[in-house]
Design an enzyme around this catalytic site. Sequence first.
Site, PDB file in Angstrom:
ATOM      1  N   HIS A  30     -10.018 -15.423  25.901  1.00 45.43           N
ATOM      2  CA  HIS A  30     -11.423 -15.294  25.493  1.00 45.43           C
ATOM      3  C   HIS A  30     -11.990 -16.677  25.130  1.00 45.43           C
ATOM      4  O   HIS A  30     -13.159 -16.964  25.349  1.00 45.43           O
ATOM      5  CB  HIS A  30     -11.509 -14.345  24.291  1.00 45.43           C
ATOM      6  CG  HIS A  30     -10.501 -14.642  23.202  1.00 45.43           C
ATOM      7  ND1 HIS A  30      -9.152 -14.882  23.442  1.00 45.43           N
ATOM      8  CD2 HIS A  30     -10.646 -14.755  21.866  1.00 45.43           C
ATOM      9  CE1 HIS A  30      -8.537 -15.110  22.321  1.00 45.43           C
ATOM     10  NE2 HIS A  30      -9.396 -15.041  21.353  1.00 45.43           N
TER      11      HIS A  30
ATOM     12  N   LYS B 148      -6.435 -22.269  16.716  1.00 40.96           N
ATOM     13  CA  LYS B 148      -7.692 -22.561  17.422  1.00 40.96           C
ATOM     14  C   LYS B 148      -7.791 -24.057  17.700  1.00 40.96           C
ATOM     15  O   LYS B 148      -8.230 -24.476  18.769  1.00 40.96           O
ATOM     16  CB  LYS B 148      -8.873 -22.158  16.542  1.00 40.96           C
ATOM     17  CG  LYS B 148      -9.081 -20.688  16.338  1.00 40.96           C
ATOM     18  CD  LYS B 148     -10.373 -20.529  15.543  1.00 40.96           C
ATOM     19  CE  LYS B 148     -10.665 -19.103  15.228  1.00 40.96           C
ATOM     20  NZ  LYS B 148     -11.911 -18.992  14.446  1.00 40.96           N
TER      21      LYS B 148
ATOM     22  N   ASP C  94     -15.879 -18.327  16.386  1.00 43.89           N
ATOM     23  CA  ASP C  94     -15.614 -17.137  15.588  1.00 43.89           C
ATOM     24  C   ASP C  94     -15.082 -16.086  16.556  1.00 43.89           C
ATOM     25  O   ASP C  94     -15.697 -15.864  17.614  1.00 43.89           O
ATOM     26  CB  ASP C  94     -16.859 -16.617  14.862  1.00 43.89           C
ATOM     27  CG  ASP C  94     -16.438 -15.685  13.729  1.00 43.89           C
ATOM     28  OD1 ASP C  94     -15.740 -16.177  12.809  1.00 43.89           O
ATOM     29  OD2 ASP C  94     -16.744 -14.490  13.772  1.00 43.89           O
ATOM     30  N   SER C  95     -13.931 -15.565  16.257  1.00 39.94           N
ATOM     31  CA  SER C  95     -13.263 -14.733  17.259  1.00 39.94           C
ATOM     32  C   SER C  95     -12.576 -13.565  16.572  1.00 39.94           C
ATOM     33  O   SER C  95     -12.441 -13.525  15.348  1.00 39.94           O
ATOM     34  CB  SER C  95     -12.259 -15.578  18.043  1.00 39.94           C
ATOM     35  OG  SER C  95     -11.603 -16.499  17.206  1.00 39.94           O
TER      36      SER C  95
ATOM     37  N   ARG D 184      -5.130 -23.457  12.699  1.00 42.63           N
ATOM     38  CA  ARG D 184      -4.329 -24.380  13.531  1.00 42.63           C
ATOM     39  C   ARG D 184      -4.293 -23.928  14.994  1.00 42.63           C
ATOM     40  O   ARG D 184      -4.375 -24.723  15.916  1.00 42.63           O
ATOM     41  CB  ARG D 184      -2.890 -24.463  13.028  1.00 42.63           C
ATOM     42  CG  ARG D 184      -2.615 -25.126  11.709  1.00 42.63           C
ATOM     43  CD  ARG D 184      -2.897 -26.605  11.606  1.00 42.63           C
ATOM     44  NE  ARG D 184      -2.622 -27.428  12.775  1.00 42.63           N
ATOM     45  CZ  ARG D 184      -3.350 -28.504  13.082  1.00 42.63           C
ATOM     46  NH1 ARG D 184      -4.368 -28.838  12.360  1.00 42.63           N
ATOM     47  NH2 ARG D 184      -3.070 -29.236  14.114  1.00 42.63           N
TER      48      ARG D 184
HETATM   49  O1  LIG Z   1      -6.479 -16.230  20.460  1.00 39.14           O
HETATM   50  C1  LIG Z   1      -6.211 -15.448  19.537  1.00 39.14           C
HETATM   51  N1  LIG Z   1      -4.995 -14.854  19.453  1.00 39.14           N
HETATM   52  C2  LIG Z   1      -4.673 -14.034  18.423  1.00 39.14           C
HETATM   53  N2  LIG Z   1      -5.494 -13.740  17.402  1.00 39.14           N
HETATM   54  C3  LIG Z   1      -6.746 -14.308  17.448  1.00 39.14           C
HETATM   55  C4  LIG Z   1      -7.155 -15.158  18.478  1.00 39.14           C
HETATM   56  N3  LIG Z   1      -8.430 -15.544  18.258  1.00 39.14           N
HETATM   57  C5  LIG Z   1      -8.797 -14.962  17.079  1.00 39.14           C
HETATM   58  N4  LIG Z   1      -7.791 -14.217  16.615  1.00 39.14           N
HETATM   59  C6  LIG Z   1      -7.765 -13.442  15.353  1.00 39.14           C
HETATM   60  C7  LIG Z   1      -6.922 -14.194  14.314  1.00 39.14           C
HETATM   61  C8  LIG Z   1      -7.937 -15.016  13.605  1.00 39.14           C
HETATM   62  O2  LIG Z   1      -7.601 -15.342  12.274  1.00 39.14           O
HETATM   63  C9  LIG Z   1      -9.140 -14.119  13.623  1.00 39.14           C
HETATM   64  C10 LIG Z   1     -10.352 -14.979  13.762  1.00 39.14           C
HETATM   65  O3  LIG Z   1     -11.092 -14.957  12.571  1.00 39.14           O
HETATM   66  P1  LIG Z   1     -12.078 -16.220  12.404  1.00 39.14           P
HETATM   67  O4  LIG Z   1     -12.851 -16.061  11.163  1.00 39.14           O
HETATM   68  O5  LIG Z   1     -12.805 -16.484  13.690  1.00 39.14           O
HETATM   69  O6  LIG Z   1     -11.052 -17.423  12.290  1.00 39.14           O
HETATM   70  P2  LIG Z   1     -10.207 -17.927  11.041  1.00 39.14           P
HETATM   71  O7  LIG Z   1     -10.753 -17.320   9.777  1.00 39.14           O
HETATM   72  O8  LIG Z   1      -8.770 -17.710  11.370  1.00 39.14           O
HETATM   73  O9  LIG Z   1     -10.488 -19.491  11.046  1.00 39.14           O
HETATM   74  P3  LIG Z   1     -11.954 -20.182  10.982  1.00 39.14           P
HETATM   75  O10 LIG Z   1     -12.943 -19.136  10.519  1.00 39.14           O
HETATM   76  O11 LIG Z   1     -11.764 -21.305  10.004  1.00 39.14           O
HETATM   77  O12 LIG Z   1     -12.254 -20.650  12.374  1.00 39.14           O
HETATM   78  O13 LIG Z   1      -9.060 -13.334  14.818  1.00 39.14           O
HETATM   79 MG   LIG Z   2     -12.835 -17.317   9.489  1.00 38.30          MG
END
Ligand SMILES: O=c1nc[nH]c2c1ncn2[C@H]1C[C@H](O)[C@@H](COP(=O)(O)OP(=O)(O)OP(=O)(O)O)O1
Ligand SMILES: [Mg+2]
Length: 217
Positions: free
Chosen positions: A188, A20, A76-77, A18
Amino acid sequence: MLVRKMDSEVLVLATDNRGKIVELTDLLKPYHLRVLSTKDLLLPDPEETGSTFIANAKIKALTAAQASGIPAMADDSGFSVAALEAAPGIYSARWAGPQKDFNLAMQLVHYKMIISKSDDTQAWFTCALALAWPDGYCESVEGYVYGRVVWPPRGDNGFGYDSMFVPDGKNMETFGECNINRKKLISHRADAFSRLVNRCFKGRNFDGKRLLSFRQK
Ligand SMILES: O=c1nc[nH]c2c1ncn2[C@H]1C[C@H](O)[C@@H](COP(=O)(O)OP(=O)(O)OP(=O)(O)O)O1
Ligand SMILES: [Mg+2]
């Protein structure tokens, strides 16, 4: 020269995060696209088998574009801590466990930093963005924001590790304390998005809407 236009009015965001969706939808506003998420379209969430942020972003974007027949953007972050040799990095989501409990994930970071006996609080976020078309064409970029870890976490805004991260600069607020308008100036995700847009050539369609248009390599 083939031009890759985002002239379809719809863009799929290949994420179920959510936080993102809120931030990417806000960054995409000037392009007047109808943004749907893979959650809205009940599309599968692919295995993130890549060993880099870019590889995982491409997997997510290409899977969503090919499954939906619509161009798709994926992010992907992750959060990296110098004292933990850049961990959790691409495993940032996994440190929160199946319940996506980021209080747990932040405590894990904090305790591992204590065990490391390092007094280095430097940290950074990385965001890889991939924009893919159903025929397999894909553009990808990476953005960063640098800062430091604070403890205890402060603020309830944002998501994930936001409340334990203070970006470099005069303002001492954590990302969890600042609002989306301040975060989107320095995050970022904003850095990656501006790198993606800077790769587009400046095009406007008939009614003046800005287009995401790329010269195909
Ligand atoms: O702005 C941010 N502020 C705080 N934490 C963040 C941020 N950006 C990424 N993060 C951390 C939390 C996220 O859960 C993980 C990304 O992992 P990541 O696999 O890219 O995303 P996800 O599994 O949450 O959702 P999805 O893969 O469906 O895009 O890094
Ligand atoms: Mg993910």
